[in-house]
Write a protein that holds these residues in place. Structure first.
Motif, mmCIF file in Angstrom:
data_model
loop_
_atom_site.group_PDB
_atom_site.id
_atom_site.type_symbol
_atom_site.label_atom_id
_atom_site.label_comp_id
_atom_site.label_asym_id
_atom_site.label_seq_id
_atom_site.Cartn_x
_atom_site.Cartn_y
_atom_site.Cartn_z
ATOM 1 N N MET A 1 -17.358 -33.355 1.801
ATOM 2 C CA MET A 1 -18.731 -33.728 1.483
ATOM 3 C C MET A 1 -19.660 -32.975 2.425
ATOM 4 N N PRO A 2 -20.669 -32.265 1.913
ATOM 5 C CA PRO A 2 -21.596 -31.554 2.798
ATOM 6 C C PRO A 2 -22.302 -32.521 3.727
ATOM 7 N N THR A 3 -22.643 -32.055 4.901
ATOM 8 C CA THR A 3 -23.269 -32.931 5.900
ATOM 9 C C THR A 3 -24.546 -33.574 5.403
ATOM 10 N N GLU A 4 -25.372 -32.828 4.651
ATOM 11 C CA GLU A 4 -26.654 -33.386 4.221
ATOM 12 C C GLU A 4 -26.485 -34.514 3.211
ATOM 13 N N ASN A 5 -25.286 -34.643 2.611
ATOM 14 C CA ASN A 5 -25.050 -35.704 1.640
ATOM 15 C C ASN A 5 -24.368 -36.919 2.251
ATOM 16 N N GLN A 6 -24.071 -36.859 3.540
ATOM 17 C CA GLN A 6 -23.428 -38.001 4.172
ATOM 18 C C GLN A 6 -24.449 -39.122 4.351
ATOM 19 N N PRO A 7 -24.035 -40.348 4.037
ATOM 20 C CA PRO A 7 -24.982 -41.459 4.137
ATOM 21 C C PRO A 7 -25.276 -41.832 5.579
ATOM 22 N N VAL A 8 -26.470 -42.343 5.793
ATOM 23 C CA VAL A 8 -26.824 -42.919 7.075
ATOM 24 C C VAL A 8 -26.505 -44.395 6.962
ATOM 25 N N ASP A 9 -25.873 -44.942 7.995
ATOM 26 C CA ASP A 9 -25.451 -46.340 7.965
ATOM 27 C C ASP A 9 -26.626 -47.256 7.660
ATOM 28 N N PRO A 10 -26.553 -47.995 6.536
ATOM 29 C CA PRO A 10 -27.672 -48.863 6.154
ATOM 30 C C PRO A 10 -27.736 -50.156 6.960
ATOM 31 N N GLY A 11 -26.833 -50.346 7.930
ATOM 32 C CA GLY A 11 -26.785 -51.589 8.683
ATOM 33 C C GLY A 11 -27.835 -51.712 9.776
ATOM 34 N N PHE A 12 -28.698 -50.756 9.935
ATOM 35 C CA PHE A 12 -29.702 -50.808 10.992
ATOM 36 C C PHE A 12 -30.929 -51.592 10.519
ATOM 37 N N GLY A 20 -34.314 -48.911 14.716
ATOM 38 C CA GLY A 20 -34.910 -47.608 14.410
ATOM 39 C C GLY A 20 -34.288 -46.502 15.239
ATOM 40 N N ARG A 21 -34.120 -46.769 16.546
ATOM 41 C CA ARG A 21 -33.491 -45.774 17.417
ATOM 42 C C ARG A 21 -32.032 -45.550 17.019
ATOM 43 N N GLY A 22 -31.345 -46.635 16.688
ATOM 44 C CA GLY A 22 -29.936 -46.514 16.274
ATOM 45 C C GLY A 22 -29.801 -45.676 15.010
ATOM 46 N N TYR A 23 -30.699 -45.900 14.083
ATOM 47 C CA TYR A 23 -30.691 -45.130 12.836
ATOM 48 C C TYR A 23 -30.885 -43.644 13.116
ATOM 49 N N ILE A 24 -31.902 -43.316 13.947
ATOM 50 C CA ILE A 24 -32.197 -41.920 14.270
ATOM 51 C C ILE A 24 -31.028 -41.302 15.041
ATOM 52 N N ALA A 25 -30.472 -42.027 16.016
ATOM 53 C CA ALA A 25 -29.329 -41.510 16.780
ATOM 54 C C ALA A 25 -28.141 -41.248 15.853
ATOM 55 N N HIS A 26 -27.894 -42.180 14.938
ATOM 56 C CA HIS A 26 -26.798 -42.024 13.979
ATOM 57 C C HIS A 26 -27.057 -40.825 13.058
ATOM 58 N N LEU A 27 -28.287 -40.675 12.622
ATOM 59 C CA LEU A 27 -28.668 -39.544 11.783
ATOM 60 C C LEU A 27 -28.364 -38.228 12.482
ATOM 61 N N PHE A 28 -28.778 -38.124 13.741
ATOM 62 C CA PHE A 28 -28.541 -36.886 14.488
ATOM 63 C C PHE A 28 -27.049 -36.669 14.746
ATOM 64 N N LYS A 29 -26.331 -37.718 15.109
ATOM 65 C CA LYS A 29 -24.920 -37.572 15.474
ATOM 66 C C LYS A 29 -24.030 -37.322 14.261
ATOM 67 N N ILE A 30 -24.146 -38.144 13.218
ATOM 68 C CA ILE A 30 -23.226 -38.094 12.082
ATOM 69 C C ILE A 30 -23.675 -37.117 11.000
ATOM 70 N N VAL A 31 -24.922 -37.194 10.610
ATOM 71 C CA VAL A 31 -25.399 -36.386 9.484
ATOM 72 C C VAL A 31 -25.752 -34.970 9.924
ATOM 73 N N LEU A 32 -26.520 -34.851 10.986
ATOM 74 C CA LEU A 32 -26.973 -33.531 11.428
ATOM 75 C C LEU A 32 -26.011 -32.864 12.411
ATOM 76 N N LYS A 33 -25.021 -33.627 12.900
ATOM 77 C CA LYS A 33 -24.012 -33.109 13.844
ATOM 78 C C LYS A 33 -24.658 -32.565 15.122
ATOM 79 N N ARG A 34 -25.659 -33.285 15.615
ATOM 80 C CA ARG A 34 -26.339 -32.897 16.852
ATOM 81 C C ARG A 34 -26.221 -34.045 17.846
ATOM 82 N N HIS A 35 -25.618 -33.801 18.975
ATOM 83 C CA HIS A 35 -25.431 -34.836 19.992
ATOM 84 C C HIS A 35 -26.412 -34.687 21.149
#
Length: 140
Positions: A1-12, A20-35
Motif C-alpha cells: 500500500m503506498p504511504t499516502e494511502n495509509q490511514p491515520v489512526d482514527p482513535g485520537f 491533536g498532537r498525537g494525530y500529527i505525530a502519528h501522521l508524520f511517523k507512519i504515513v509520511l515516514k518522518r521521525h
C-alpha cells in the motif's frame, strides 16, 4: 500500500491538545515516514493548532473518500454506456434492427443516464447523447 494511502489512526480525540498532537505525530511517523519532527510536535507545537490541522486532514480525507466513491460510480456508468454503444454498433453494422432489442437497449440507456442528469458535469456530452439517441430512434 503506498504511504499516502495509509490511514491515520482514527482513535485520537481531535478536540484535545494531546489528541491533536498525537494525530500529527502519528501522521508524520507512519504515513509520511518522518521521525525528525517528533520532539517539536510533542514539546513545541501549539495544541489548538495541532487539533485544527488534524481536523483539516480528516476533512480532506473524508472528501477524498467521497470523491473516490463518486468516481467509481461514474466509471461503472461509463462501462455500461460503452457496452450499450457496442450493442448499437453491432446492430447497426449487422443490418439487423430488432425493435424489441432496440427498445430494451434504449430503456437501459435512459435508466443509466437518469442519475447523471442530477450530477453537475458528470453526464455525457450533449452531442454524444444526441448521437446515441439518434441511433436508438433509427430502430423505431
Amino acid at each position: 500500500m503506498p504511504t499516502e494511502n495509509q490511514p491515520v489512526d482514527p482513535g485520537f480525540d481531535l478536540n484535545a491538545s494531546d489528541g491533536g498532537r498525537g494525530y500529527i505525530a502519528h501522521l508524520f511517523k507512519i504515513v509520511l515516514k518522518r521521525h525528525d519532527y517528533r520532539h517539536y510536535i510533542n514539546e513545541r507545537l501549539a495544541g489548538d493548532f495541532a487539533c485544527t490541522l488534524a481536523q483539516h486532514f480528516e476533512d480532506i480525507k473524508a472528501r477524498e473518500e467521497a470523491l473516490q466513491l463518486h468516481l467509481n460510480a461514474a466509471d461503472q456508468r461509463v462501462d455500461f454506456l460503452e457496452g450499450l454503444a457496442r450493442q448499437f454498433s453491432e446492430i447497426a453494422l449487422g443490418g439487423f434492427l430488432d425493435e424489441d432489442h432496440v427498445r430494451r437497449v434504449r430503456r437501459d440507456l435512459e435508466d443509466v443516464l437518469k442519475p447523471a442528469v442530477n450530477e453537475r458535469g458528470q453526464g455525457i456530452p450533449s452531442t454524444s447523447f444526441q448521437r446515441l439517441n439518434m441511433l436508438a430512434n433509427q430502430g423505431e
